[in-house]
Design an enzyme around this catalytic site. Sequence first.
Site, short mmCIF file in Angstrom:
data_model
loop_
_atom_site.label_atom_id
_atom_site.label_comp_id
_atom_site.label_asym_id
_atom_site.label_seq_id
_atom_site.Cartn_x
_atom_site.Cartn_y
_atom_site.Cartn_z
N LYS A 27 30.54 41.05 36.39
CA LYS A 27 30.76 40.17 35.08
C LYS A 27 29.79 38.88 35.49
O LYS A 27 29.12 38.24 34.38
CB LYS A 27 32.00 39.63 35.21
N ASP A 61 38.82 36.82 28.92
CA ASP A 61 40.06 36.64 29.82
C ASP A 61 40.89 35.74 29.68
O ASP A 61 42.25 35.86 29.73
CB ASP A 61 39.49 36.65 31.18
N GLY A 67 36.19 34.25 40.17
CA GLY A 67 35.69 34.45 38.77
C GLY A 67 36.83 34.31 37.60
O GLY A 67 36.63 34.04 36.87
N MET A 98 48.13 37.19 37.85
CA MET A 98 47.21 38.06 37.16
C MET A 98 47.06 39.57 37.60
O MET A 98 46.70 40.49 36.98
CB MET A 98 45.78 37.26 37.22
N TYR A 100 48.61 43.39 38.56
CA TYR A 100 49.50 44.01 37.90
C TYR A 100 49.49 45.39 38.89
O TYR A 100 48.56 45.65 39.44
CB TYR A 100 49.33 44.20 36.58
P1 NDP Z 1 37.11 36.73 43.14
O1 NDP Z 1 36.85 37.32 44.38
O2 NDP Z 1 36.07 36.08 42.33
O3 NDP Z 1 38.29 35.28 43.83
C1 NDP Z 1 39.10 35.69 44.67
C2 NDP Z 1 40.22 34.52 44.88
O4 NDP Z 1 41.22 34.59 45.63
C3 NDP Z 1 39.35 33.19 45.67
O5 NDP Z 1 39.74 32.04 44.92
C4 NDP Z 1 39.89 33.30 46.99
O6 NDP Z 1 39.73 32.25 47.91
C5 NDP Z 1 41.14 33.85 46.73
N1 NDP Z 1 41.73 34.68 47.95
C6 NDP Z 1 41.40 35.96 48.38
N2 NDP Z 1 42.28 36.09 49.49
C7 NDP Z 1 42.91 35.15 49.76
C8 NDP Z 1 44.11 34.81 50.60
N3 NDP Z 1 44.39 35.96 51.59
N4 NDP Z 1 44.78 33.60 50.84
C9 NDP Z 1 44.30 32.87 49.66
N5 NDP Z 1 43.35 32.90 48.89
C10 NDP Z 1 42.81 34.31 48.63
O7 NDP Z 1 38.21 37.59 42.26
P2 NDP Z 1 38.72 37.48 40.84
O8 NDP Z 1 38.86 36.05 40.67
O9 NDP Z 1 37.70 38.07 39.98
O10 NDP Z 1 40.04 37.98 40.90
C11 NDP Z 1 41.30 37.37 41.11
C12 NDP Z 1 42.59 38.41 40.88
O11 NDP Z 1 42.55 38.24 39.50
C13 NDP Z 1 42.18 39.83 41.30
O12 NDP Z 1 43.62 40.37 41.70
C14 NDP Z 1 42.09 40.57 39.77
O13 NDP Z 1 42.66 41.95 39.89
C15 NDP Z 1 42.95 39.68 38.93
N6 NDP Z 1 42.25 39.68 37.60
C16 NDP Z 1 43.24 40.36 36.41
C17 NDP Z 1 42.69 40.26 35.21
C18 NDP Z 1 43.81 40.96 34.04
O14 NDP Z 1 43.33 41.03 33.17
N7 NDP Z 1 45.10 40.66 34.56
C19 NDP Z 1 41.27 40.04 34.92
C20 NDP Z 1 40.70 39.25 35.79
C21 NDP Z 1 41.17 39.28 37.28
P3 NDP Z 1 38.25 31.71 48.60
O15 NDP Z 1 37.66 30.96 47.54
O16 NDP Z 1 39.00 30.76 49.88
O17 NDP Z 1 37.77 32.83 49.31
#
Ligand code: NDP
Length: 274
Positions: free
Chosen positions: A66, A102, A130, A215, A217
């Site tokens: 993305k 999104d 993201g 988000m 599923y």
């Molecule tokens: P990114 O990798 O960009 O971001 C991950 C985020 O999760 C960061 O804020 C990170 O924190 C946090 N994180 C990861 N592990 C942990 C943990 N163990 N404890 C606390 N915080 C944690 O991922 P995306 O933003 O792209 O995706 C996030 C979720 O959204 C995914 O599950 C994805 O599948 C879902 N999604 C669903 C969509 C839909 O259409 N339903 C569309 C897009 C995404 P830190 O910054 O501290 O590392």
Amino acid sequence: MTDLYCVFGNPIAHSKSPFIHAAFARETGESVIYEARLAPVDGFAEAVRAFVAAGGRGANVTVPFKEEAFRMCAALTPRAKRAGAVNTLSFVDGQCCGDNTDGAGLVADIVDNLGFSPAGRRILLLGAGGAARGVVEPLLATRPATLVIANRSSDKAQLLADIFADLGPVRASTFADLAGNTFDLVINATSASLSGAALPLPAGLFAPASLAYDMMYGKGETPFLAQARMQGAGRCADGLGMLVGQAAEAFFVWRGVRPATAPVLAELRAALGG
Ligand code: NDP
């Protein structure tokens, strides 16, 4: 004439987007073919060029491309510019135009499918990656009383709050500093559920009328929704409706026709067995 679209990702075999767009095409009578295309991790731009050369009219983009899609676009919609990421490409006169659907998909699911009105409500967004960045602008457009962004790395939450501060009442928080606050809507945009990790959420975040939204599923209850239910959230929803909602918005961007989402969401839910 049938128009060609696809979704690029890596991996991509699991993608439900071809199923969703085929259903939209049937429902609207639009003449559309939609494929899943695996792009090499270091070969996204080349894969897009080949697709355009083969007559592709538009594409969705998913993990991990993305941000790269954002950088390669000649033109961006305002919402894609703010999101810093592109999930929808349109190819117009050989130019690549980027959009991000999104956030619109999330808000449509929450408002239309779940009947929750965010206006004047207290919203908590967990995560600052993201996915979180893509939904802040449309959430603020619903005019909540407050939008708090909490993230494990608190500097990233602060950065997001700063980027969107001119659009509404948004502020950053650590997980620990959430103690003592209750929210009407709590959205999990972390990827913690993928590893089954529990988030360090203080007690008292959820009231009996609160909606917990993950988000993520999948089959059965996600780890975040199980945690939210045990901490008192009265309503829980996963992100399948967001997935269908962002696809419907992309279909509208490409075809100018807005498909109904409820039938395909019901079909997907049945296929997941939930
Ligand atoms: P990114 O990798 O960009 O971001 C991950 C985020 O999760 C960061 O804020 C990170 O924190 C946090 N994180 C990861 N592990 C942990 C943990 N163990 N404890 C606390 N915080 C944690 O991922 P995306 O933003 O792209 O995706 C996030 C979720 O959204 C995914 O599950 C994805 O599948 C879902 N999604 C669903 C969509 C839909 O259409 N339903 C569309 C897009 C995404 P830190 O910054 O501290 O590392």
